[in-house]
Every structure is written in structure tokens, then in C-alpha cells.
Design a protein around this motif. Sequence first.
Motif, short mmCIF file in Angstrom:
data_model
loop_
_atom_site.label_atom_id
_atom_site.label_comp_id
_atom_site.label_asym_id
_atom_site.label_seq_id
_atom_site.Cartn_x
_atom_site.Cartn_y
_atom_site.Cartn_z
N SER A 1 82.90 72.08 40.03
CA SER A 1 84.24 71.87 39.27
C SER A 1 85.42 73.08 39.98
O SER A 1 86.56 72.81 39.91
CB SER A 1 84.00 72.35 37.75
N MET A 2 84.91 73.89 40.66
CA MET A 2 85.77 74.77 41.36
C MET A 2 86.48 74.06 42.72
O MET A 2 87.63 74.58 43.02
CB MET A 2 85.00 76.10 41.74
N ASN A 3 85.68 72.96 43.16
CA ASN A 3 86.32 72.39 44.35
C ASN A 3 87.32 71.41 43.90
O ASN A 3 88.23 71.06 44.76
CB ASN A 3 85.25 71.76 44.94
N ILE A 4 87.21 70.92 42.75
CA ILE A 4 88.23 69.90 42.01
C ILE A 4 89.62 70.04 42.25
O ILE A 4 89.95 71.41 41.81
CB ILE A 4 87.97 69.34 40.69
N GLY A 5 90.68 69.53 42.92
CA GLY A 5 92.04 69.92 42.94
C GLY A 5 92.09 70.68 44.43
O GLY A 5 93.47 70.55 44.54
N ARG B 1 83.95 61.26 51.44
CA ARG B 1 84.14 60.07 51.45
C ARG B 1 85.32 59.66 50.34
O ARG B 1 85.60 60.67 49.44
CB ARG B 1 82.75 59.29 50.90
N THR B 2 86.09 58.45 50.37
CA THR B 2 86.81 58.09 49.42
C THR B 2 86.53 56.75 49.01
O THR B 2 85.73 56.00 49.66
CB THR B 2 88.27 58.00 50.07
N GLU B 3 86.66 56.44 47.66
CA GLU B 3 86.27 55.19 46.83
C GLU B 3 87.16 54.06 47.33
O GLU B 3 86.60 52.95 47.19
CB GLU B 3 86.28 55.57 45.36
N PHE C 1 93.93 65.06 51.80
CA PHE C 1 93.18 64.41 50.47
C PHE C 1 92.92 65.61 49.40
O PHE C 1 92.99 66.96 49.85
CB PHE C 1 91.95 63.98 51.00
N THR C 2 92.93 65.32 48.16
CA THR C 2 92.60 66.07 47.25
C THR C 2 91.06 65.81 46.91
O THR C 2 90.64 64.58 46.80
CB THR C 2 93.41 65.87 45.83
N ILE C 3 90.25 66.99 46.79
CA ILE C 3 88.77 66.72 46.28
C ILE C 3 89.01 66.39 44.70
O ILE C 3 89.60 67.27 43.74
CB ILE C 3 87.92 68.05 46.71
N VAL C 4 88.22 65.05 44.49
CA VAL C 4 88.27 64.61 43.01
C VAL C 4 86.90 64.74 42.35
O VAL C 4 86.82 64.53 41.16
CB VAL C 4 89.02 63.33 42.98
N GLY C 5 85.76 64.96 43.21
CA GLY C 5 84.64 65.09 42.77
C GLY C 5 83.62 65.70 43.93
O GLY C 5 83.93 65.55 45.15
N LEU D 1 81.83 65.68 49.51
CA LEU D 1 83.17 65.53 48.91
C LEU D 1 83.71 64.27 48.44
O LEU D 1 83.55 63.59 49.40
CB LEU D 1 84.00 66.56 49.48
N VAL D 2 84.12 64.02 47.35
CA VAL D 2 84.98 62.45 47.00
C VAL D 2 86.35 62.98 47.17
O VAL D 2 86.91 64.00 46.28
CB VAL D 2 84.61 62.32 45.79
N LEU D 3 87.11 62.13 47.66
CA LEU D 3 88.54 62.60 48.11
C LEU D 3 89.43 61.34 47.54
O LEU D 3 88.98 60.31 47.68
CB LEU D 3 88.64 62.78 49.54
N LYS D 4 90.44 61.60 47.29
CA LYS D 4 91.65 60.92 47.06
C LYS D 4 92.75 61.19 47.65
O LYS D 4 93.32 62.42 48.10
CB LYS D 4 92.02 60.77 45.52
N ARG D 5 93.47 60.37 48.50
CA ARG D 5 94.72 60.78 49.44
C ARG D 5 95.58 61.32 48.48
O ARG D 5 95.92 61.09 47.40
CB ARG D 5 95.44 59.31 49.92
N ARG D 6 96.08 62.47 48.97
CA ARG D 6 97.29 63.22 48.28
C ARG D 6 98.25 62.34 47.94
O ARG D 6 98.91 62.61 46.71
CB ARG D 6 97.35 64.65 49.09
N ASP D 7 98.90 61.51 48.82
CA ASP D 7 100.14 61.06 48.47
C ASP D 7 99.91 60.18 47.03
O ASP D 7 100.65 59.78 46.34
CB ASP D 7 100.56 59.93 49.72
N SER D 8 98.71 59.59 46.83
CA SER D 8 98.33 58.67 45.73
C SER D 8 98.47 59.72 44.68
O SER D 8 98.26 59.00 43.23
CB SER D 8 97.34 57.79 46.03
N ASN D 9 98.44 60.74 44.58
CA ASN D 9 98.46 61.59 43.38
C ASN D 9 99.76 61.89 42.94
O ASN D 9 99.90 62.52 41.95
CB ASN D 9 97.56 63.07 43.64
N VAL D 10 100.75 61.45 43.67
CA VAL D 10 101.91 61.91 43.25
C VAL D 10 102.78 60.58 42.70
O VAL D 10 102.68 59.57 43.43
CB VAL D 10 102.87 62.37 44.52
N ARG D 11 103.20 60.93 41.53
CA ARG D 11 103.97 59.36 41.07
C ARG D 11 105.31 59.50 41.54
O ARG D 11 106.22 60.19 41.81
CB ARG D 11 104.22 59.92 39.62
#
Length: 75
Positions: A9-13, A39-41, A51-55, A61-71
Motif C-alpha cells: 500500500s505504500m507503493n500505491i500512487g 505489467r499493465t492490465e 505510469f502510476t503504481i495501482v497495485g 508492480l501493476v501500472l496504469k498510464r499516468r495520462d489516463s489518471n487525469v480527467r
Amino acid sequence: TTIAVSASSMNIGQTVTVARWDEDGTASVSYRGAQWKARTEHQNERTPGIFTIVGVTGSVLVLKRRDSNVREEGK
């Protein structure tokens, strides 16, 4: 009061940079002074970038592209 915080949980974000993705859909990233497998899903996110660590699954590490975190404005 004691609050237990898991290491994952310390890695998330936190953010990491992916230079390239391997054919198996994973990447090797430098994080906290060590090399991690990541990896990314979402296959469409497998391009280099920030990328942001989401899990964390085991030692991956499970990643999500940082750009897709921005509305986007207006949506």
C-alpha cells in the motif's frame, strides 16, 4: 492506536517510468533503487511513458498510464 500499513500500500500512487515493454507484456522498471517487473492490465497502455503504481501482485508492480489518471476538462 497502531495502524498497520502493508508494504504494497505504500507503493500505491507512486510513479515509475517505463522505457520499453517486452513482448510478454511486462516491463522492467527501476523503483526504490531496485529493478522490478511491471505489467499493465490494458494492452493499449503498453507504450513507453510515466505510469502510476495501482497495485502489487507478489513482486510485480501493476501500472496504469499516468495520462489516463487525469480527467479531461469538460468530460
